[in-house]
Design a protein around this motif. Structure first.
Motif, PDB file in Angstrom:
ATOM      1  N   PRO A  10       0.810  -1.222   0.000  1.00 29.54           N
ATOM      2  CA  PRO A  10       0.000   0.000   0.000  1.00 29.54           C
ATOM      3  C   PRO A  10       0.843   1.272   0.000  1.00 29.54           C
ATOM      4  O   PRO A  10       0.478   2.266  -0.635  1.00 29.54           O
ATOM      5  N   GLN A  11       2.010   1.264   0.727  1.00 30.89           N
ATOM      6  CA  GLN A  11       2.815   2.473   0.782  1.00 30.89           C
ATOM      7  C   GLN A  11       3.394   2.858  -0.574  1.00 30.89           C
ATOM      8  O   GLN A  11       3.545   4.035  -0.903  1.00 30.89           O
ATOM      9  N   ASN A  12       3.705   1.849  -1.363  1.00 35.50           N
ATOM     10  CA  ASN A  12       4.212   2.126  -2.716  1.00 35.50           C
ATOM     11  C   ASN A  12       3.120   2.760  -3.589  1.00 35.50           C
ATOM     12  O   ASN A  12       3.386   3.665  -4.384  1.00 35.50           O
ATOM     13  N   LEU A  13       1.893   2.256  -3.459  1.00 40.01           N
ATOM     14  CA  LEU A  13       0.781   2.817  -4.224  1.00 40.01           C
ATOM     15  C   LEU A  13       0.519   4.261  -3.823  1.00 40.01           C
ATOM     16  O   LEU A  13       0.254   5.121  -4.675  1.00 40.01           O
ATOM     17  N   ARG A  14       0.590   4.536  -2.484  1.00 41.97           N
ATOM     18  CA  ARG A  14       0.365   5.912  -2.033  1.00 41.97           C
ATOM     19  C   ARG A  14       1.456   6.827  -2.564  1.00 41.97           C
ATOM     20  O   ARG A  14       1.207   7.983  -2.935  1.00 41.97           O
ATOM     21  N   LEU A  15       2.686   6.321  -2.602  1.00 40.56           N
ATOM     22  CA  LEU A  15       3.800   7.131  -3.094  1.00 40.56           C
ATOM     23  C   LEU A  15       3.622   7.457  -4.582  1.00 40.56           C
ATOM     24  O   LEU A  15       3.811   8.608  -5.008  1.00 40.56           O
ATOM     25  N   LEU A  16       3.255   6.445  -5.373  1.00 40.48           N
ATOM     26  CA  LEU A  16       3.048   6.687  -6.799  1.00 40.48           C
ATOM     27  C   LEU A  16       1.913   7.687  -7.025  1.00 40.48           C
ATOM     28  O   LEU A  16       1.997   8.563  -7.899  1.00 40.48           O
ATOM     29  N   ASP A  17       0.854   7.590  -6.250  1.00 39.02           N
ATOM     30  CA  ASP A  17      -0.260   8.524  -6.373  1.00 39.02           C
ATOM     31  C   ASP A  17       0.182   9.935  -5.997  1.00 39.02           C
ATOM     32  O   ASP A  17      -0.198  10.911  -6.667  1.00 39.02           O
ATOM     33  N   VAL A  19       3.100  11.221  -6.292  1.00 44.99           N
ATOM     34  CA  VAL A  19       3.992  11.783  -7.308  1.00 44.99           C
ATOM     35  C   VAL A  19       3.211  12.168  -8.580  1.00 44.99           C
ATOM     36  O   VAL A  19       3.459  13.223  -9.175  1.00 44.99           O
ATOM     37  N   LEU A  20       2.263  11.347  -9.001  1.00 43.81           N
ATOM     38  CA  LEU A  20       1.616  11.530 -10.291  1.00 43.81           C
ATOM     39  C   LEU A  20       0.391  12.439 -10.250  1.00 43.81           C
ATOM     40  O   LEU A  20       0.153  13.222 -11.182  1.00 43.81           O
ATOM     41  N   SER A  21      -0.432  12.326  -9.258  1.00 42.05           N
ATOM     42  CA  SER A  21      -1.678  13.106  -9.212  1.00 42.05           C
ATOM     43  C   SER A  21      -1.456  14.606  -9.310  1.00 42.05           C
ATOM     44  O   SER A  21      -2.173  15.290 -10.060  1.00 42.05           O
ATOM     45  N   PRO A  22      -0.479  15.189  -8.565  1.00 42.39           N
ATOM     46  CA  PRO A  22      -0.282  16.639  -8.696  1.00 42.39           C
ATOM     47  C   PRO A  22       0.122  17.071 -10.103  1.00 42.39           C
ATOM     48  O   PRO A  22      -0.005  18.247 -10.443  1.00 42.39           O
ATOM     49  N   ARG A  23       0.636  16.157 -10.902  1.00 40.74           N
ATOM     50  CA  ARG A  23       1.035  16.494 -12.280  1.00 40.74           C
ATOM     51  C   ARG A  23      -0.123  16.307 -13.278  1.00 40.74           C
ATOM     52  O   ARG A  23       0.077  16.361 -14.481  1.00 40.74           O
ATOM     53  N   GLY A  24      -1.310  16.066 -12.790  1.00 38.76           N
ATOM     54  CA  GLY A  24      -2.472  15.988 -13.670  1.00 38.76           C
ATOM     55  C   GLY A  24      -2.846  14.592 -14.112  1.00 38.76           C
ATOM     56  O   GLY A  24      -3.760  14.432 -14.917  1.00 38.76           O
ATOM     57  N   TYR A  25      -2.168  13.570 -13.602  1.00 37.30           N
ATOM     58  CA  TYR A  25      -2.522  12.214 -13.974  1.00 37.30           C
ATOM     59  C   TYR A  25      -3.655  11.696 -13.074  1.00 37.30           C
ATOM     60  O   TYR A  25      -3.692  12.010 -11.875  1.00 37.30           O
ATOM     61  N   ARG A  26      -4.530  10.920 -13.660  1.00 37.42           N
ATOM     62  CA  ARG A  26      -5.567  10.229 -12.872  1.00 37.42           C
ATOM     63  C   ARG A  26      -4.991   8.868 -12.506  1.00 37.42           C
ATOM     64  O   ARG A  26      -4.637   8.080 -13.391  1.00 37.42           O
ATOM     65  N   VAL A  27      -4.888   8.565 -11.227  1.00 36.48           N
ATOM     66  CA  VAL A  27      -4.221   7.354 -10.763  1.00 36.48           C
ATOM     67  C   VAL A  27      -5.238   6.370 -10.213  1.00 36.48           C
ATOM     68  O   VAL A  27      -6.024   6.700  -9.310  1.00 36.48           O
ATOM     69  N   LEU A  28      -5.231   5.160 -10.782  1.00 41.15           N
ATOM     70  CA  LEU A  28      -5.992   4.032 -10.247  1.00 41.15           C
ATOM     71  C   LEU A  28      -5.012   3.050  -9.633  1.00 41.15           C
ATOM     72  O   LEU A  28      -3.875   2.931 -10.108  1.00 41.15           O
ATOM     73  N   THR A  29      -5.440   2.329  -8.599  1.00 43.13           N
ATOM     74  CA  THR A  29      -4.517   1.409  -7.924  1.00 43.13           C
ATOM     75  C   THR A  29      -5.115   0.016  -7.867  1.00 43.13           C
ATOM     76  O   THR A  29      -6.331  -0.166  -7.816  1.00 43.13           O
ATOM     77  N   ALA A  30      -4.204  -0.989  -7.893  1.00 41.57           N
ATOM     78  CA  ALA A  30      -4.588  -2.389  -7.752  1.00 41.57           C
ATOM     79  C   ALA A  30      -3.530  -3.056  -6.893  1.00 41.57           C
ATOM     80  O   ALA A  30      -2.321  -2.869  -7.103  1.00 41.57           O
ATOM     81  N   ALA A  31      -3.956  -3.888  -5.924  1.00 40.97           N
ATOM     82  CA  ALA A  31      -3.024  -4.507  -4.978  1.00 40.97           C
ATOM     83  C   ALA A  31      -2.554  -5.873  -5.439  1.00 40.97           C
ATOM     84  O   ALA A  31      -1.749  -6.509  -4.739  1.00 40.97           O
ATOM     85  N   SER A  32      -3.028  -6.340  -6.591  1.00 43.63           N
ATOM     86  CA  SER A  32      -2.598  -7.649  -7.094  1.00 43.63           C
ATOM     87  C   SER A  32      -2.749  -7.684  -8.606  1.00 43.63           C
ATOM     88  O   SER A  32      -3.448  -6.853  -9.209  1.00 43.63           O
ATOM     89  N   VAL A  48       0.308   1.548 -17.600  1.00 39.16           N
ATOM     90  CA  VAL A  48       0.343   0.691 -16.411  1.00 39.16           C
ATOM     91  C   VAL A  48       1.739   0.750 -15.794  1.00 39.16           C
ATOM     92  O   VAL A  48       2.747   0.563 -16.500  1.00 39.16           O
ATOM     93  N   LEU A  49       1.784   1.053 -14.487  1.00 38.67           N
ATOM     94  CA  LEU A  49       3.017   0.915 -13.693  1.00 38.67           C
ATOM     95  C   LEU A  49       2.885  -0.386 -12.930  1.00 38.67           C
ATOM     96  O   LEU A  49       2.032  -0.534 -12.051  1.00 38.67           O
ATOM     97  N   LEU A  50       3.750  -1.362 -13.237  1.00 41.09           N
ATOM     98  CA  LEU A  50       3.538  -2.735 -12.795  1.00 41.09           C
ATOM     99  C   LEU A  50       4.742  -3.247 -12.014  1.00 41.09           C
ATOM    100  O   LEU A  50       5.861  -3.332 -12.533  1.00 41.09           O
ATOM    101  N   ASP A  51       4.483  -3.589 -10.718  1.00 39.96           N
ATOM    102  CA  ASP A  51       5.531  -4.211  -9.912  1.00 39.96           C
ATOM    103  C   ASP A  51       5.706  -5.650 -10.374  1.00 39.96           C
ATOM    104  O   ASP A  51       4.757  -6.307 -10.805  1.00 39.96           O
ATOM    105  N   ILE A  52       6.944  -6.140 -10.282  1.00 42.13           N
ATOM    106  CA  ILE A  52       7.220  -7.495 -10.743  1.00 42.13           C
ATOM    107  C   ILE A  52       6.873  -8.523  -9.678  1.00 42.13           C
ATOM    108  O   ILE A  52       6.148  -9.494  -9.938  1.00 42.13           O
ATOM    109  N   LEU A  53       7.370  -8.319  -8.471  1.00 41.27           N
ATOM    110  CA  LEU A  53       7.212  -9.332  -7.424  1.00 41.27           C
ATOM    111  C   LEU A  53       5.939  -9.065  -6.638  1.00 41.27           C
ATOM    112  O   LEU A  53       5.830  -8.086  -5.890  1.00 41.27           O
ATOM    113  N   MET A  54       4.928  -9.923  -6.861  1.00 39.97           N
ATOM    114  CA  MET A  54       3.656  -9.817  -6.162  1.00 39.97           C
ATOM    115  C   MET A  54       3.155 -11.215  -5.862  1.00 39.97           C
ATOM    116  O   MET A  54       3.467 -12.167  -6.583  1.00 39.97           O
TER     117      MET A  54
END
Length: 380
Positions: A10-17, A19-32, A48-54
């Protein structure tokens, strides 16, 4: 641009949001990976920003499945890796477009996302233009098909209708008047005298040449007087007036056309005579009611008149001498303002139980036309 961030932390998703949201991107998140694939079809995701190890299916498998989804074959996918060339190689093999290493640098992340977002916009533009082009092609094809159908329809109509009537049909789009109906018409029937003997003694090419001259001369007059050409029968020709287009002066038109036909064929006959062909010309005109309409079958039809008036015109034509125009009394009475002529008495015509009173037209407008032979009574 809509970005789908996929990470089991979850902390990684919050960090990506963040960073991106203030720049005008609409951010959706998925935990798996499973959640990401379920979200993807209806989310309007552009990248898509995709983590490898899940847990569950890893990033490689998610990327491979994305590439199999219809419409997502070229969706930009950025793999988030913990470095390692082997991971990058496997990511490329799975279909990834770019990489961001953990812990990621904000500037690098934004630059890579912006670059792929620009590529995605180009792809969307190409797809939109391709769709527009396909639509234009379909519309053009439909228009061409419609125009071809219209040309075929017009060509069919031009076979038996005068040009001005074809234009009326095209403008109105209505062909109802071509159906069977009853109307009073004036029928003109004409043919060449001596044609059978000429055809027997001449080469086919010579016969066709004479017919071409003959039909061309008479066809121009039929168009000019706005008559309806029903048919050619070798040297025979049948035209009628007052249908499909009504006209108040049908008898006068028919007589005036017949006089000009006689003059035109007389000029042609002079040339034929110099070539050794002795051909005359006779015309019969009658007026009466007939049943008219389109007859034939699919792909081949004519506009025809059925009734005793057509037979009467044909019999008067057969009774006419060379250069003679024989008209029934009804026609002569209707055209008396224009036509000059003399009675030829009552003719016994084949197919008619009673004699038919007829007149020989000598000219129009007080004698502007000229007869080619003296008027004489003919009995058949």
């Amino acid at each position: 641009m809509t970005v789908l961030a996929v990470d089991d932390l979850p902390q990684n998703l919050r960090l990506l949001d963040a960073v991106l949201s203030p720049r005008g991107y609409r951010v959706l998140t998925a935990a798996s990976g499973e959640e990401a694939l379920a979200l993807l079809p209806d989310s309007g995701v552009d990248l898509v920003l995709l983590d490898i190890l899940m847990p569950g299916i890893d990033g490689y498998e998610v990327c491979r499945r994305i590439r199999t989804l219809p419409g997502f074959e070229f969706l930009p996918v950025v793999m988030i890796t913990a470095s390692g060339e082997q991971e990058k190689l496997r990511a490329i093999e799975a279909g990834a477009d770019d990489f961001v290493s953990k812990p990621f640098n904000q500037g690098e992340l934004l630059a890579r996302v912006a670059s792929l977002a620009r590529v995605k916009r180009y792809q969307d533009t190409i797809e939109r233009q391709a769709a527009e082009l396909a639509g234009w092609n379909a519309e053009l094809e439909a228009r061409v098909t419609a125009q071809v159908d219209e040309l075929e329809r017009v060509n069919r109509l031009r076979r038996f209708l005068p040009p001005q009537l074809v234009d009326l049909v095209i403008d109105s789009g209505d062909e109802a008047f071509l159906g069977s109906h009853r109307r009073e018409i004036v029928v003109v029937f004409c043919d060449l005298r001596g044609f059978t003997s000429f055809a027997e003694a001449s080469e086919p090419e010579e016969v066709m040449g004479v017919l071409a001259e003959y039909h061309s001369a008479l066809g121009e007059l039929i168009d000019r007087f706005e008559g309806t050409l029903e048919r050619f029968t070798g040297d025979g020709l049948m035209v009628f007036f007052n249908d499909p287009l009504p006209c108040d002066d049908a008898a006068e038109r028919a007589v005036a056309m017949a006089v000009e036909m006689r003059e035109r064929v007389a000029e042609l006959a002079d040339g034929w005579s110099r070539r050794g062909h002795d051909l005359g010309f006779g015309i019969g005109i009658a007026q009466g009611f007939a049943t008219l309409g389109r007859i034939g079958f699919e792909g081949r039809s004519d506009y025809a008149a059925i009734g005793s008036v057509t037979n009467l015109a044909a019999r008067l034509c057969a009774a006419a001498g060379p250069g003679q125009i024989l008209v029934a009394q009804r026609v002569f009475s209707a055209a008396e303002r224009l036509a000059a002529g003399e009675p030829v008495g009552e003719l016994e015509l084949r197919g008619f139980s009673r004699p038919v009173r007829a007149f020989a037209v000598t000219g129009v407008d007080g004698g502007s036309g000229r007869p080619d032979t003296p008027t004489e009574q003919v009995t058949t």
